[in-house]
Design an enzyme around this catalytic site. Structure first.
Site, PDB file in Angstrom:
ATOM      1  N   GLU A  64      -6.756   4.872   7.817  1.00 14.48           N
ATOM      2  CA  GLU A  64      -6.513   6.291   7.514  1.00 14.48           C
ATOM      3  C   GLU A  64      -7.723   6.900   6.814  1.00 14.48           C
ATOM      4  OE1 GLU A  64      -2.796   5.570   5.537  1.00 14.48           O
ATOM      5  OE2 GLU A  64      -1.940   4.960   7.461  1.00 14.48           O
ATOM      6  N   SER A 110       3.588  -2.035  10.359  1.00 12.62           N
ATOM      7  CA  SER A 110       5.038  -2.145  10.591  1.00 12.62           C
ATOM      8  C   SER A 110       5.592  -3.534  10.269  1.00 12.62           C
ATOM      9  CB  SER A 110       5.399  -1.742  12.028  1.00 12.62           C
ATOM     10  OG  SER A 110       5.000  -0.411  12.264  1.00 12.62           O
ATOM     11  N   LYS A 163       0.195   4.268  -0.244  1.00 15.26           N
ATOM     12  CA  LYS A 163      -0.407   5.458   0.380  1.00 15.26           C
ATOM     13  C   LYS A 163      -0.139   6.681  -0.501  1.00 15.26           C
ATOM     14  CE  LYS A 163      -0.078   3.165   4.804  1.00 15.26           C
ATOM     15  NZ  LYS A 163       0.011   3.250   6.255  1.00 15.26           N
ATOM     16  N   HIS A 178      -9.415   1.363   4.812  1.00 11.13           N
ATOM     17  CA  HIS A 178      -8.152   1.547   5.539  1.00 11.13           C
ATOM     18  C   HIS A 178      -8.386   2.491   6.719  1.00 11.13           C
ATOM     19  CE1 HIS A 178      -4.048   2.619   6.500  1.00 11.13           C
ATOM     20  NE2 HIS A 178      -3.684   1.524   5.869  1.00 11.13           N
ATOM     21  N   GLU A 192      -5.324  -4.704  10.486  1.00 16.02           N
ATOM     22  CA  GLU A 192      -4.284  -3.703  10.706  1.00 16.02           C
ATOM     23  C   GLU A 192      -4.559  -2.976  12.016  1.00 16.02           C
ATOM     24  OE1 GLU A 192      -2.316  -2.616   6.703  1.00 16.02           O
ATOM     25  OE2 GLU A 192      -3.944  -1.205   7.059  1.00 16.02           O
ATOM     26  N   GLY A 246       2.698   2.394  10.831  1.00 15.65           N
ATOM     27  CA  GLY A 246       3.663   3.483  10.693  1.00 15.65           C
ATOM     28  C   GLY A 246       4.364   3.850  11.984  1.00 15.65           C
ATOM     29  N   ASN A 285       0.882  -1.170   0.000  1.00 19.57           N
ATOM     30  CA  ASN A 285       0.000   0.000   0.000  1.00 19.57           C
ATOM     31  C   ASN A 285       0.916   1.214   0.000  1.00 19.57           C
ATOM     32  OD1 ASN A 285      -1.737   2.085   0.484  1.00 19.57           O
ATOM     33  ND2 ASN A 285      -2.338   1.427   2.540  1.00 19.57           N
TER      34      ASN A 285
HETATM   35  P1  13P Z   1       3.148   0.424   7.672  1.00 16.03           P
HETATM   36  O1  13P Z   1       3.638  -0.861   7.077  1.00 16.03           O
HETATM   37  O2  13P Z   1       3.886   1.629   7.160  1.00 16.03           O
HETATM   38  O3  13P Z   1       3.044   0.374   9.155  1.00 16.03           O
HETATM   39  O4  13P Z   1       1.643   0.629   7.119  1.00 16.03           O
HETATM   40  C1  13P Z   1       0.760  -0.433   7.205  1.00 16.03           C
HETATM   41  C2  13P Z   1      -0.453  -0.076   6.434  1.00 16.03           C
HETATM   42  O5  13P Z   1      -1.204   0.807   6.812  1.00 16.03           O
HETATM   43  C3  13P Z   1      -0.710  -0.806   5.187  1.00 16.03           C
HETATM   44  O6  13P Z   1      -1.980  -0.542   4.715  1.00 16.03           O
END
Ligand code: 13P
Length: 251
Positions: free
Chosen positions: A98, A214, A11, A96, A168, A174, A9
């Site tokens: 976010e 992560s 982002k 997601h 997640e 992150g 992903n």
């Molecule tokens: P990270 O791997 O940067 O923690 O992000 C995970 C994520 O949100 C994947 O959709």
């Protein structure tokens, strides 16, 4: 039997040129490995058609990171599921954290998005997960159960079988703080049980449930070794071909 999947992903990262280069690098690297999982990259809308032109769809799947909850019309700035499909993409990340957190996405809108994605032959990678407070107060299993029930349990068994789920935990995204493999396994087994109660054991056993938060080459092997962890949804570590491939080859 269910598939193992490693999906990136990206982002809101990479310019178009950087994104095409990253996709080319991943595509090239995949030629030299016998991947034991399906590999997918989910990229910004602006990159989809160009990335599609440089990858081998037999080795590398392509997805968007979101789609609209309407099929077309006066929704300035939105991108519909048919538009995503018309680029050649075959996956879409939905729900997601976010999107839920910063853009107010609710189970109601997600239900529409899932329906539209499926109607346009896109495989939803549907995200669920609790925030830190819910982890700490012990409500995390119930929270994730509700997220699944509210958005997905009106689907027929046939449609539900087309989904990929991604657990997640928001506190692990992150932050560099990964769920332990036992925490991931506990949740993934719980999710599979929730699915089995509604759709039966066969559907549950055939559903791929990815872990995200992560995930990196150094911890992917232990996570993927857990019986109910069927791969990963990768953020930061998907932004370099080498680290992404380090996770792909953890299977
Ligand atoms: P990270 O791997 O940067 O923690 O992000 C995970 C994520 O949100 C994947 O959709």
């Amino acid at each position: 039997m269910r598939k193992n999947v490693v999906a990136g992903n990206w982002k809101m990262n990479t310019t178009l040129q950087e994104g095409v280069k990253l996709a080319e690098d991943v595509n090239e690297a995949l030629k030299n490995v016998d991947a034991k999982c399906d590999v997918v990259i989910c990229v910004p809308f602006t990159h989809l058609a160009s990335v599609n032109a440089v990858i081998d769809p037999a080795k590398l799947g392509l997805g968007a990171e979101n789609c609209a909850d309407h099929v077309k019309g006066a929704y300035t700035g939105e991108i519909s599921a048919p538009m995503v499909a018309s680029t050649g993409a075959t996956y879409v990340i939905l729900g997601h954290s976010e999107r839920r957190q910063y853009y107010g996405e609710t189970s109601e809108t997600l239900k529409e998005k899932v329906n539209l994605a499926l109607a346009n032959n896109l495989t939803p990678i549907f995200c669920i997960g609790e925030v830190l407070e819910q982890r700490e107060n012990g409500s995390y299993l119930e929270v994730v159960k509700s997220q699944i029930e509210e958005a997905l349990f009106e689907l027929s068994a046939e449609d539900f079988s087309k989904l990929i789920l991604a657990y997640e935990p928001v506190w692990a995204i992150g932050t560099g703080k990964t769920a332990t493999d036992d925490q991931a396994q506990e949740m993934h087994a719980f999710i599979r049980g929730v699915i089995a109660d509604k759709y039966g054991k066969e559907v549950a056993d055939n559903t791929s449930i990815l872990y995200g938060g992560s995930c990196k080459p150094s911890n992917a092997k232990a996570l993927f070794a857990k019986p109910d962890v069927d791969g990963g949804l990768i953020g930061g570590a998907a932004l370099e071909a080498e680290s992404f491939m380090g996770i792909v080859t953890a299977f």
